[in-house]
Design a protein around this motif. Structure first.
Motif, PDB file in Angstrom:
ATOM      1  N   UNK A  81       0.851  -1.195   0.000  1.00 13.07           N
ATOM      2  CA  UNK A  81       0.000   0.000   0.000  1.00 13.07           C
ATOM      3  C   UNK A  81       0.886   1.246   0.000  1.00 13.07           C
ATOM      4  N   UNK A  82       0.861   1.988  -1.106  1.00 17.62           N
ATOM      5  CA  UNK A  82       1.520   3.293  -1.182  1.00 17.62           C
ATOM      6  C   UNK A  82       0.632   4.181  -2.040  1.00 17.62           C
ATOM      7  N   UNK A  83       0.872   5.491  -2.007  1.00 20.91           N
ATOM      8  CA  UNK A  83       0.015   6.420  -2.760  1.00 20.91           C
ATOM      9  C   UNK A  83      -0.089   6.063  -4.236  1.00 20.91           C
ATOM     10  N   UNK A  84       1.023   5.617  -4.826  1.00 23.08           N
ATOM     11  CA  UNK A  84       1.036   5.347  -6.264  1.00 23.08           C
ATOM     12  C   UNK A  84       0.436   3.994  -6.638  1.00 23.08           C
ATOM     13  N   UNK A  85       0.182   3.163  -5.635  1.00 20.44           N
ATOM     14  CA  UNK A  85      -0.320   1.810  -5.909  1.00 20.44           C
ATOM     15  C   UNK A  85      -1.840   1.792  -5.988  1.00 20.44           C
ATOM     16  N   UNK A  86      -2.359   1.249  -7.082  1.00 18.69           N
ATOM     17  CA  UNK A  86      -3.792   1.018  -7.198  1.00 18.69           C
ATOM     18  C   UNK A  86      -4.059  -0.443  -6.826  1.00 18.69           C
ATOM     19  N   UNK A  87      -4.579  -0.637  -5.634  1.00 16.38           N
ATOM     20  CA  UNK A  87      -4.869  -2.001  -5.167  1.00 16.38           C
ATOM     21  C   UNK A  87      -6.378  -2.219  -5.083  1.00 16.38           C
ATOM     22  N   UNK A  88      -7.123  -1.373  -5.810  1.00 17.78           N
ATOM     23  CA  UNK A  88      -8.587  -1.435  -5.719  1.00 17.78           C
ATOM     24  C   UNK A  88      -9.205  -2.493  -6.630  1.00 17.78           C
ATOM     25  N   UNK A  89      -8.431  -3.021  -7.577  1.00 23.42           N
ATOM     26  CA  UNK A  89      -8.964  -4.034  -8.496  1.00 23.42           C
ATOM     27  C   UNK A  89      -9.131  -5.367  -7.752  1.00 23.42           C
ATOM     28  N   UNK A  90      -9.869  -6.277  -8.384  1.00 25.23           N
ATOM     29  CA  UNK A  90     -10.099  -7.588  -7.760  1.00 25.23           C
ATOM     30  C   UNK A  90      -9.247  -8.698  -8.356  1.00 25.23           C
ATOM     31  N   UNK A  91      -9.098  -8.671  -9.687  1.00 24.86           N
ATOM     32  CA  UNK A  91      -8.350  -9.738 -10.373  1.00 24.86           C
ATOM     33  C   UNK A  91      -7.545  -9.120 -11.514  1.00 24.86           C
ATOM     34  N   UNK A  92      -6.326  -9.595 -11.689  1.00 26.13           N
ATOM     35  CA  UNK A  92      -5.515  -9.149 -12.835  1.00 26.13           C
ATOM     36  C   UNK A  92      -5.250 -10.330 -13.766  1.00 26.13           C
ATOM     37  N   UNK A  93      -5.093  -9.993 -15.031  1.00 29.44           N
ATOM     38  CA  UNK A  93      -4.995 -11.005 -16.092  1.00 29.44           C
ATOM     39  C   UNK A  93      -3.882 -10.547 -17.023  1.00 29.44           C
ATOM     40  N   UNK A  94      -2.732 -11.176 -16.883  1.00 25.35           N
ATOM     41  CA  UNK A  94      -1.545 -10.770 -17.639  1.00 25.35           C
ATOM     42  C   UNK A  94      -1.285 -11.780 -18.751  1.00 25.35           C
ATOM     43  N   UNK A  95      -1.285 -11.288 -19.986  1.00 27.45           N
ATOM     44  CA  UNK A  95      -1.106 -12.175 -21.143  1.00 27.45           C
ATOM     45  C   UNK A  95       0.123 -11.806 -21.951  1.00 27.45           C
ATOM     46  N   UNK A  96       0.753 -12.837 -22.480  1.00 28.19           N
ATOM     47  CA  UNK A  96       1.920 -12.673 -23.338  1.00 28.19           C
ATOM     48  C   UNK A  96       1.599 -13.236 -24.713  1.00 28.19           C
ATOM     49  N   UNK A  97       1.766 -12.400 -25.722  1.00 33.04           N
ATOM     50  CA  UNK A  97       1.587 -12.834 -27.105  1.00 33.04           C
ATOM     51  C   UNK A  97       2.912 -12.678 -27.852  1.00 33.04           C
ATOM     52  N   UNK A  98       3.059 -13.480 -28.875  1.00 38.56           N
ATOM     53  CA  UNK A  98       4.278 -13.401 -29.681  1.00 38.56           C
ATOM     54  C   UNK A  98       4.347 -12.119 -30.496  1.00 38.56           C
ATOM     55  N   UNK A  99       3.171 -11.578 -30.831  1.00 42.17           N
ATOM     56  CA  UNK A  99       3.143 -10.361 -31.651  1.00 42.17           C
ATOM     57  C   UNK A  99       1.745  -9.731 -31.578  1.00 42.17           C
ATOM     58  N   UNK A 100       1.627  -8.545 -32.148  1.00 47.05           N
ATOM     59  CA  UNK A 100       0.363  -7.796 -32.091  1.00 47.05           C
ATOM     60  C   UNK A 100      -0.758  -8.527 -32.827  1.00 47.05           C
ATOM     61  N   UNK A 101      -0.430  -9.199 -33.916  1.00 46.61           N
ATOM     62  CA  UNK A 101      -1.452  -9.912 -34.693  1.00 46.61           C
ATOM     63  C   UNK A 101      -2.097 -11.027 -33.866  1.00 46.61           C
ATOM     64  N   UNK A 102      -1.298 -11.687 -33.049  1.00 51.56           N
ATOM     65  CA  UNK A 102      -1.834 -12.760 -32.199  1.00 51.56           C
ATOM     66  C   UNK A 102      -2.812 -12.203 -31.165  1.00 51.56           C
ATOM     67  N   UNK A 103      -2.541 -10.993 -30.666  1.00 51.01           N
ATOM     68  CA  UNK A 103      -3.468 -10.364 -29.731  1.00 51.01           C
ATOM     69  C   UNK A 103      -4.754  -9.962 -30.451  1.00 51.01           C
TER      70      UNK A 103
END
Lengths: 134, 134
Positions: A81-103
């Motif tokens: 918890x710090x001023x710059x941290x947004x901890x108000x969300x419930x779930x995060x979803x981090x995805x890795x794609x090989x390139x923009x077309x795949x996204x």
């Protein structure tokens, strides 16, 4: 320390089991030119509701089967918890794609459309940050 | 297709060179329990100023040497535009730590403090999302 005649081979072998066993089942991220990072933050309508959170996480696990996803990470706010941290969300979803077309393909993948249909009633807000190599 | 007597060995070996050669020089991310994801978005005072952006990116490259950082990714907004996408930031900084304690150490690492001292005049806003396993 005495140098082995094959230190790099032995050193590499130590990596093989964890890396290969984790492939697509969780996240392995080897950066290369042209990668596309898609980070989504979900705010639930019923924030803090464990059942709704579990439903969303289950939905994301199914969504992870979308063909062009290279790897993924499902998270929740850390205890920091710090001023710059947004901890108000419930779930995060981090995805890795090989390139923009795949996204782009992922956005219209039937697995993705089904996820939106089944889970969108759960959230009240979504914020997405898409990143490419700086 | 005829099965090889050692397909997993050969399959694994194909991964060894890229994974080991990329270690810490860019990003390799093997998820395991207790990981800590630290994603920072920077908005420059002079948004769109190439020189300031380059200075920040150079600073982040130096910052990547902080001891507890497992891996990192320096990004900029992708070309995607939808209502839910925030593409207003200038630079993103995605960090992977083995655990929450390592991220705590990073916050007070001299390399981090030096980065803040040298670069904080460049940005007007920072938003951080810290995530742990859901």
């Amino acid at each position: 320390m005495k140098k082995s005649s094959r230190p790099s081979f032995l050193g590499s072998m130590a990596l093989v089991t964890p890396f290969t066993s984790l492939l697509k089942s969780s996240v392995i991220f080897a950066q290369k030119k042209g990668m596309f990072i898609h980070h989504v933050y979900f705010w639930l309508k019923n924030s803090g509701n464990k059942e709704d959170k579990a439903k969303l996480i289950d939905g994301l696990k199914k969504l992870s089967k979308a063909g062009t996803i290279k790897n993924f990470y499902i998270g929740q706010p850390a205890a920091t918890r710090r001023d710059v941290i947004d901890s108000s969300y419930d779930v995060s979803w981090l995805l890795f794609f090989d390139n923009a077309a795949d996204q782009d393909s992922y956005q219209t993948d039937p697995v993705h459309l089904k996820f939106v249909e089944e889970c969108s009633a759960l959230w009240t807000k979504v914020t997405v940050y898409d990143s490419v190599d700086a």
